[in-house]
Motif scaffolding. Sequence first.
Motif, PDB file in Angstrom:
ATOM      1  N   TRP A 287      14.170  -5.367 -13.085  1.00  0.00           N
ATOM      2  CA  TRP A 287      15.508  -6.230 -13.594  1.00  0.00           C
ATOM      3  C   TRP A 287      16.107  -6.303 -12.065  1.00  0.00           C
ATOM      4  O   TRP A 287      16.219  -5.476 -11.305  1.00  0.00           O
TER       5      TRP A 287
ATOM      6  N   THR B 249      15.132 -11.296 -14.338  1.00  0.00           N
ATOM      7  CA  THR B 249      13.910 -10.344 -14.417  1.00  0.00           C
ATOM      8  C   THR B 249      12.855 -10.780 -13.157  1.00  0.00           C
ATOM      9  O   THR B 249      13.352 -11.969 -12.800  1.00  0.00           O
TER      10      THR B 249
ATOM     11  N   TYR C 242       7.781  -6.004 -15.414  1.00  0.00           N
ATOM     12  CA  TYR C 242       8.636  -6.549 -14.493  1.00  0.00           C
ATOM     13  C   TYR C 242       9.792  -5.432 -13.912  1.00  0.00           C
ATOM     14  O   TYR C 242       9.938  -4.579 -14.452  1.00  0.00           O
TER      15      TYR C 242
END
Length: 454
Positions: A79, A122, A77
Motif C-alpha cells: 500500500w 497499491t 503488493y
Amino acid sequence: MKTKLTFVIIALFYCVLITAQTKQEVFTSIQKLVAKTQVEKVQTNDVFSKKDDKLGKQVFTEKEITVNTIPGGKSDYEWISRATEISWNHFFDYFIYTEFANNDLQVVELNFKQNFKDEHFTSTKTADEYPSSSAKFKFYILTIDKEALEQLLTRLYELKEKKAESPFNKEIQKFTKEQTISWLREKLKNNSTVDSYTYNLKLVSIDDCNLVFDYSNMFGVKYSETIPTSIASINKYNQFTYNKDICIRKTFAAGIIRPEDEFTYTDHSFLNIDSSDEDLISNIEFAMKHLASYCNKTNLNTATEPDINSAKINNTAHNYIKDFFETNFVKSIVKEKGKEKTYDYKIIDEGIIIYVHNISNPTNVYGSTNEWFYLAFDKINLNQYGSNLGYFENVNAIRFYQINGYIPHGPGNDHTKIEDATYGAGWLHIPFRYNTYSDLYAFKEILTNANVNE
C-alpha cells in the motif's frame, strides 16, 4: 556522571548543527531518519489479518512524502500513501505519538494550513485514480530519533518564507479610534470562532480597551469573555496572545452574571480568527494594536469618566492609583460577611499596603486583630465584583489576586517591604465605592501595568 555529561554535550552540539542547516539539509536529515524504519511492524489496516503490517520504503523530500506499507497477510503488493503538491510555507505544527503495535516506533502527523494532493493506492498502480486533498499526513520514525526529528521540524518551521507585511496596514495606521472599532467589529463578527463545543458566539461590544464576546457551551451554560485589545501578537493558531494572564471570563446563571465564577485565564485567548487569509490575520493584529494605543491615551491622559476622575489625575501610573484609592476606597468601618472591620491603605513606590483591623472576633489564620496585605505593582491582578457578591454590606468590592497565587501578608508591624511579609494563598476583597464596571477598566489597565507606565 561522565557518560551523562558526554551525552548532554553531544545533544547540544547536534542541536547547534540543526539550527544552522539549510532547508535542503533539513529534508536530507529527515530522510535519513525515516529510512531507518524499514521492516518495522505497524498496526495492520486489514481487520481480518492476524499479522501486523511492516513498513516498506519511506520518502521525505520537499516535493513528496511517501509511506509504503507491506500487508501482514498474503499479498503481492504494497500500500502506498503519498502526499505531493505540498506548500511548505503552510506547514504550521505536528504531533508525535507511539505507534499502537510497536513501542519502538513513533507516528508523526504533519498539519498544514493549505491542502495538498493526497493519494492512497497499491503498488500495482502508478497513482491513485481518484486522489483527494488533505491538510494532514502521517509517517514514521524510530522512538530513539524522536528528539532529533522535533528539532528538525522546528527548524523546518523557522525556514518558512517570511510573508511581507500587508499593504493595508498602512491604511489602518491612519484610522481614527472610531474607524478602527468599526473595521474590527465587521471583521471579527464574520471571522471569529472558539471551538466545536461552543455555540451562539456573539460580539457584544468593542471599545479601545476591550472586546466582549458572549457564547454558550454544549450544556447550555452561558459565558461572557472580556478580551483586551492590548495583544502581543496573533499566534499560528490564530489566537490573540498576551505577555501575561489577562483575559476574563464570567459565567451567567438564569441571565445574571455570577461574579464568584469570574476568573482571569491564560496568556492567549480561547477565541481565534476563523480564516486562512494571511493578509486578514495581519490586518486584524495591526488593528488591535492600533486600537490599544487609544486605550493607553484614554487611561493616562484623558478624563472621560467623572466618577473616577473627580480627583486630580497626573500622567504617572502611581499617582493615578493614589487618586483612585483616595476617591473610592472605603476607610470607614464596614461589615464583611457579618464581621465588622476597618480598612485603610497606603501607597509606596513598589506597591500598595492594605491595613485591616478586625473589630469583631478575628477569624483569620493568625488569630490577630490586625493584618497587612502587600500587593506589589508588578504582580497584582485585578478582578472586580458588584455588591451582589454578599462579601460586604452596602458597599461594592474589588477583588485582588496575585498572579503567582500568593498574597504576601501578615500580622504585627507595618509590612512596608516585601521581605518582611509572609506568604499566604487566596483572594483579597477590598471595599470600594463605584457606580459602574466601566469605572474599573481604566484602573485595571493602569494597575496591572504600573511599573511599565511609571
